[in-house]
Scaffold this active site. Sequence first.
Site, PDB file in Angstrom:
ATOM      1  N   ASP A 156     -19.323  86.246  46.543  1.00 28.93           N
ATOM      2  CA  ASP A 156     -19.847  85.978  45.198  1.00 28.93           C
ATOM      3  C   ASP A 156     -20.375  87.284  44.623  1.00 28.93           C
ATOM      4  O   ASP A 156     -21.100  88.016  45.305  1.00 28.93           O
ATOM      5  CB  ASP A 156     -20.991  84.957  45.253  1.00 28.93           C
ATOM      6  CG  ASP A 156     -20.510  83.562  45.652  1.00 28.93           C
ATOM      7  OD1 ASP A 156     -19.296  83.400  45.845  1.00 28.93           O
ATOM      8  OD2 ASP A 156     -21.351  82.663  45.773  1.00 28.93           O
ATOM      9  N   ASP A 158     -17.055  70.558  41.347  1.00 24.60           N
ATOM     10  CA  ASP A 158     -18.411  70.701  41.873  1.00 24.60           C
ATOM     11  C   ASP A 158     -19.192  69.436  41.559  1.00 24.60           C
ATOM     12  O   ASP A 158     -19.335  69.072  40.389  1.00 24.60           O
ATOM     13  CB  ASP A 158     -19.104  71.912  41.245  1.00 24.60           C
ATOM     14  CG  ASP A 158     -18.346  73.205  41.507  1.00 24.60           C
ATOM     15  OD1 ASP A 158     -17.599  73.247  42.500  1.00 24.60           O
ATOM     16  OD2 ASP A 158     -18.495  74.163  40.730  1.00 24.60           O
TER      17      ASP A 158
END
EC number: 5.3.1.16
Length: 240
Positions: A9, A131
Amino acid sequence: MIQIIPAIDIIDGKCVRLTQGDYNQKKEYHSNPVEVAKMFEDAGIQRLHLVDLDGAKKKQIVNYKVLENITAATKLSVDFGGGLQSDEDLKIAFDAGARQITAGSIAVKNPEKVQHWLTQFGKECIILGADTKSGMIAVHGWQETSDLSIQQLMNQFIPFGISYSICTDVAKDGLLQGPSFDLYKQLNEEFKQINWIASGGVAELADIEKLNDMGIYGVIVGKAFYEGRITLQQLAQFNA
């Protein structure tokens, strides 16, 4: 055998992890993501999940140079996500070497756009980012919750050939408490045509082994590796 997909990330060009998607709970692990990617490749890992967290916030691609540098320095098959909104964003990502892109918030806000991408770029190139937060789809770096269930989301894209989906249970992410096994079992049975990639909560090798035994296609490993709970050697054994 389950596909092992380590996550990198990116914020400000650096390798970080968030807890439960909270930008205020950020921990920096490495200043050079390319070195981290090379480390994965050297261990025999073949894939990488690269997330542009700056892009997710700004709703446009930001850290494409990091993607470019990783794909130039390694042979890793990279899927890239974070803020991709336009055809131009996808062109930048693919030109920078991404093998696949992950469409997250845009799939909720503008499903026609992602349906168009599936037709234009092909189902092998597009991963649906699903998600979930209390059973509903979370968007924009998990800052908002939509009124769509994961089943409703999937059904919008199945007619267009969607084949891959990364499912993250936001409640589990970054907590190292184990994945949502029941959720993945249910989805794997309900949508057999989808290659499900489990994300969030992996804390130890046994979690990956259980997902593998369940027949889950892939697993994203982040914090468990960065915190030393799972070694590269353990991850690499799944690619042997």
